[in-house]
Design an enzyme around this catalytic site. Structure first.
Site, PDB file in Angstrom:
ATOM      1  N   GLU A 172      38.018  26.820  41.118  1.00 10.56           N
ATOM      2  CA  GLU A 172      36.738  26.832  41.840  1.00 10.56           C
ATOM      3  C   GLU A 172      35.754  25.794  41.275  1.00 10.56           C
ATOM      4  OE1 GLU A 172      35.405  30.911  41.790  1.00 10.56           O
ATOM      5  OE2 GLU A 172      36.665  31.420  43.477  1.00 10.56           O
ATOM      6  N   GLU A 176      42.701  33.243  46.907  1.00 15.32           N
ATOM      7  CA  GLU A 176      41.960  34.477  46.615  1.00 15.32           C
ATOM      8  C   GLU A 176      41.413  35.069  47.899  1.00 15.32           C
ATOM      9  OE1 GLU A 176      38.944  34.340  43.634  1.00 15.32           O
ATOM     10  OE2 GLU A 176      40.196  33.294  42.166  1.00 15.32           O
TER      11      GLU A 176
END
Length: 892
Positions: free
Chosen positions: A190, A259
């Site tokens: 991320e 995710e």
């Protein structure tokens, strides 16, 4: 000479044989290559639609791993995904830990032995609501280091650790081309969320990280999640609640969802988030409908933040995450079961999904659409009869309207689509699954109470005997933690030091001790002006306790909040003590190395006649940690050092106090929890194992929803529960950490609680319910036969069924409610409706009693006739599960 040569070569023969056997043992698959194209991951030369289950190995014990992996596989997973936790594996620079909960090799091998693949997210930054985002705290002490940017010291350390893990996996022959389960790796995590904070250095860092990863020769694809500028061969992937609209940055890369947030984490004092399974299934179905090929549940099993591993600040010890498998390893129904059905439906479509390079789109209405996957051209206008479709044709029909059901026409046939739902048609004709129609059972979890540990009354007196055993809880003992200095390891300097620079995160606690002289003039000034002195701090985190002369003056809690704490001094010298505490280090954001803990800005004493006193110019003595912590009085072999005394029943709650007691493990195999509702804030150990921080801070009374509507976009505040109650009161004690008897429980209590009311409980699924109507679809296993997929479906195949299943080791001991007709209410609140088949209880009892699982057909035929014509019938059932060993005695 021959005999001598034989003696010399025999050890080498044995060594070679052992090496050969270890290689064979590690080869879980026939070696295969992994690649990808724009459509999907390619496993051993074949495109695959992959379902992944997120499990973090340190958030469970090795004894739990096989069961978690097996439940993931049974639920339809092809892949297990996990992060690699740097601070757990290298707590001290150059000293590695791959034992116990950090035995990564063992975990990967267990995944491989189950026949599942593994996605290993090395990072090494993980976020994960994990302490310091997974970075070891010693990393911030390297001169000149800046985390996650084009910084030579950081890149050197990062590369060293990533290489360590890749080399370890290669040495253990765990990559796919070696016959192992690892099919994919991840570098960074991320980073796209914060890349802009670093300017050009951030962009250069991304390129370096990708190049470095690829240079390690792992032989499997690498991904970067939330990284739209992932370079070259590194696949950029999506994280979020919905990823059906995501497209990678190159046509040559597949659409991956690393995710899928099927729940959310919880903070101390926060409500418990819940994501309805109807919305979760909708998100997953839409992802595969619109071209996705790999999806991972974050989390499939969340687990527990044992020890001080929870990040934050202020993240709770439980990492349950509202996942399909709960913190204790129990199935969360209907989430697990409904997703299992979804996965089975997607697998029925897999031949069509991998055969087509892209779907054909059909608009069915203003907010309704179809995506059709087929290896055959269906015609330009798509207006053709059903008999023109081939067997390899699958369709997804979506209704993204949040409010209304809609009937649509698809390939000449009508389909009813509930709001915010996706229907799956593996043969482009028959609906086998709809995301909003849940046929999976509901499981009601409960905690089985035992007496408080302090009670002198045996369980047989209050609850009777259990398995012919009598449990007598033990008494409590206590010892005070000294305030301030307690060891020779103290040091004194001028000024206020930053918390982490002193503690290195070896403890949550840091004592700051100084001495303040108060004159007669100071006392007179306060009395004459009706004012008093106060501690003023520009900014602090997470918890500050202020003591004067051994007395607690006040507590401040927050993340970088201002402090104004009135204090009371006496004439002469006064001991001023600050106890600075962390509650999980920051795990997210840019510049983590600068975040720190403790105090920022100016620290002053205000209210003096001659102006404020700048405490940064004072001499301060520093003491790291707690005396009991460093003496390890929580461990069986060390706890007698503490000088314990008996705790009397009338003792007042006391701050900064250690308590200990002993307890027997509950019988059976159900997961065990420690109920700490009577305590305040602190930490707990069982047999030397740190089960985590505890805190009975209460959530706000408002903000929870009476009815959770799955329809519409989800966010973490949409469907919350537990308002007005402590965020967490139950703390998981893994069975592997328990003995049959005399288990040592040690607590450090900070604020003053009542240990006399602490109890040990078991967590179990006692009640199960089902509610399935005639309009539901038949079980997915009926569609797995060739005839079903070829369109030759019998009437019996179309009959819905109600599945009921107890947890392993339990059987259905009684049917509390059963009604085929128009039953009212919900699980544990069912009531008869106007229409009811009188033999409902008998039919369900015959099918289910005494069994671990059963299935009941939903049809008039199954119940001997139609109890009410022209009315849609539903079967509602509530059953009780009882441990198999107790079923016989319970029925006597």
């Amino acid at each position: 000479m021959v005999a001598r040569r034989a003696l010399i070569t025999l050890p080498w023969l044995i060594l070679c044989l052992n090496i050969h056997l270890s290689v064979v043992a590690a080869e879980f698959f026939k070696p295969f290559n992994v690649s990808y194209d724009h459509r999907a991951m390619i496993i051993d030369g074949k495109r695959r639609m992959l379902i992944s289950a997120g499990i973090h190995y340190p958030r469970a014990t090795p004894e739990m791993w096989p069961d978690l992996i097996e439940k993931s596989k049974e639920g339809g997973a092809d892949v297990i995904q996990t992060y690699v936790f740097w601070n757990g594996h290298e707590p001290v620079k150059g000293e590695y830990n791959f034992d116990g909960r950090y035995d990564l090799v063992k975990f990967v091998k267990l995944v491989g032995s189950s026949g599942l693949y593994l996605h290993l997210r090395i990072g090494p930054y993980v976020c994960a609501e994990w302490n310091f985002g997974g970075f070891p705290v010693w990393l911030r002490d390297i001169p000149g280091i800046e985390f996650r940017t084009d910084n030579a010291p950081f890149k050197e350390e990062m590369q060293r650790f990533v290489k360590k893990i890749v080399d370890l996996m290669r040495e253990e022959m765990l990559f796919s081309w070696q016959g192992g389960p690892i099919i994919m790796l991840q570098i960074e995590n991320e980073y796209g969320n914060i890349e802009g904070k670093f300017g050009q250095k951030g962009k250069d860092y991304v390129k370096w990280a990708a190049k470095m990863a690829l240079s390690l020769g792992a032989g499997v694809p690498w991904v970067m999640c939330r990284q739209t500028d992932a370079p070259g061969e590194v696949i950029d992937a999506c994280n979020g609640y919905y990823c059906d609209g995501y497209r990678p940055n190159s046509y040559n890369k597949p659409t991956l969802w690393t995710e899928n947030w099927d729940g959310w984490y919880t903070t101390w004092g926060g409500r418990l988030p819940h994501r309805p399974v109807e919305d979760l299934a909708f998100a997953v179905a839409r992802f595969y409908q619109r071209g996705g090929s790999f999806q991972n549940y974050y989390m499939y099993f969340g687990g527990t933040n044992f020890g001080r591993t929870s990040g934050g600040p202020f993240y709770i010890t439980s990492y349950d995450y509202d996942a399909p498998i709960d913190e204790y390893g129990l199935l969360s129904e209907p989430k697990w079961g409904h997703l299992k059905d979804l996965h089975a439906a997607i697998k029925l479509c897999e031949p069509s999904l991998v055969a087509a390079d892209s779907p054909q789109y059909i608009k069915l209405g203003p907010k309704q659409e179809a995506h059709v996957y087929s290896e055959n051209v269906l015609g330009e206008d798509l207006n053709f009869s059903l008999n023109q479709t081939k067997s390899r044709c699958s369709a997804f029909l979506a209704n993204i309207d949040e409010h209304s059901s809609v009937t649509v026409t698809f390939l000449g046939q009508k389909y009813n689509l509930p709001p915010w739902s996706v229907s799956i048609l593996p043969d482009c004709r028959n609906t086998v699954f709809n995301s909003a129609k849940v046929a999976a059972q509901i499981s009601v979890k409960s905690v089985e109470s035992s007496l408080p540990l302090s009670s002198d009354i045996s369980l047989s007196q209050q609850f009777g005997t259990k398995n012919n055993s009598v449990y007598v809880p033990k008494s409590w003992m206590t010892v005070k933690e000294p305030i301030g200095v307690w060891s020779d390891g103290i040091f004194t300097v001028q000024g206020i030091l930053e918390h982490l620079n002193v503690t290195k995160d070896y403890s949550d606690y840091l004592w700051y001790i100084s001495r303040i002289y108060i004159s007669d003039e100071d006392i007179s000034f306060w009395e004459e002006n009706n004012i008093g002195p106060a501690v003023k701090i520009d900014s602090m985190r997470d918890v500050l306790r202020v003591f004067v002369n051994g007395q607690l003056e006040g507590t401040v809690i927050g993340r970088w909040v201002k402090v104004f704490q009135p204090v009371h001094f006496v004439k002469g010298y006064n001991d001023l003590v600050f106890l600075s505490q962390t509650v999980g280090l920051q795990n997210y954001g840019a510049f983590l190395e600068k975040d720190g803990a403790g105090f920022r800005g100016q620290v002053k004493l205000t209210g003096f006649q001659n102006g404020d006193i700048d405490l940064s110019k004072s001499l301060w003595t520093y003491q790291v940690g707690l005396k009991g912590e460093f003496l390890k009085i929580y461990a069986a072999e060390e706890n007698e050092k503490a000088g314990w005394t008996d705790l009397t029943p009338d003792a007042d709650p006391s701050i900064l106090t250690w308590y200990k007691s002993y307890f027997d493990a509950p019988g059976g195999a159900d997961p065990v929890a420690l109920d700490l509702a009577s305590m305040g804030k602190g930490q707990a150990w069982v047999n030397g194992h740190h089960i985590g921080r505890y805190w009975t801070i209460v959530t706000p009374k408002g903000g929870c929803q009476n009815v959770c509507d799955y329809r519409g976009a989800y966010n973490s505040d949409k469907c919350t529960t537990n308002c007005g109650k402590p965020t967490q009161t139950l703390y998981h004690i893994p069975r592997a950490w328990l003995k049959d008897s005399d288990n040592l429980l040690v607590l450090f209590e900070e604020t003053g609680g009542n240990p006399l009311e602490i109890s040990v409980k078991t967590r179990t699924t006692r009640y199960i319910c089902g509610q399935v109507s005639e309009s539901h679809y038949p079980p997915l296993h009926k569609w797995s036969t060739k005839n079903s997929l070829d369109g030759e479906v019998s009437a019996n195949d179309l009959t819905p069924e109600m599945p009921l299943r107890c947890a392993n080791g339990y059987t259905i001991s009684s049917i509390e409610f059963a009604s085929y007709g128009t039953p009212q209410g919900s699980c544990q609140k069912f009531a008869l409706g106007k229409c009811h088949a009188s033999n409902s209880l008998a039919i369900v009892s015959k099918a289910c009693l005494g069994k671990n699982s059963c299935s009941v057909e939903i049809s008039n035929l199954a119940f001997g006739g139609d109890p009410c014509r022209h009315v849609l019938k539903t079967l509602a059932v509530e059953a009780i599960c009882l441990s198999s060993s107790n079923v016989g005695s319970a029925q006597l």
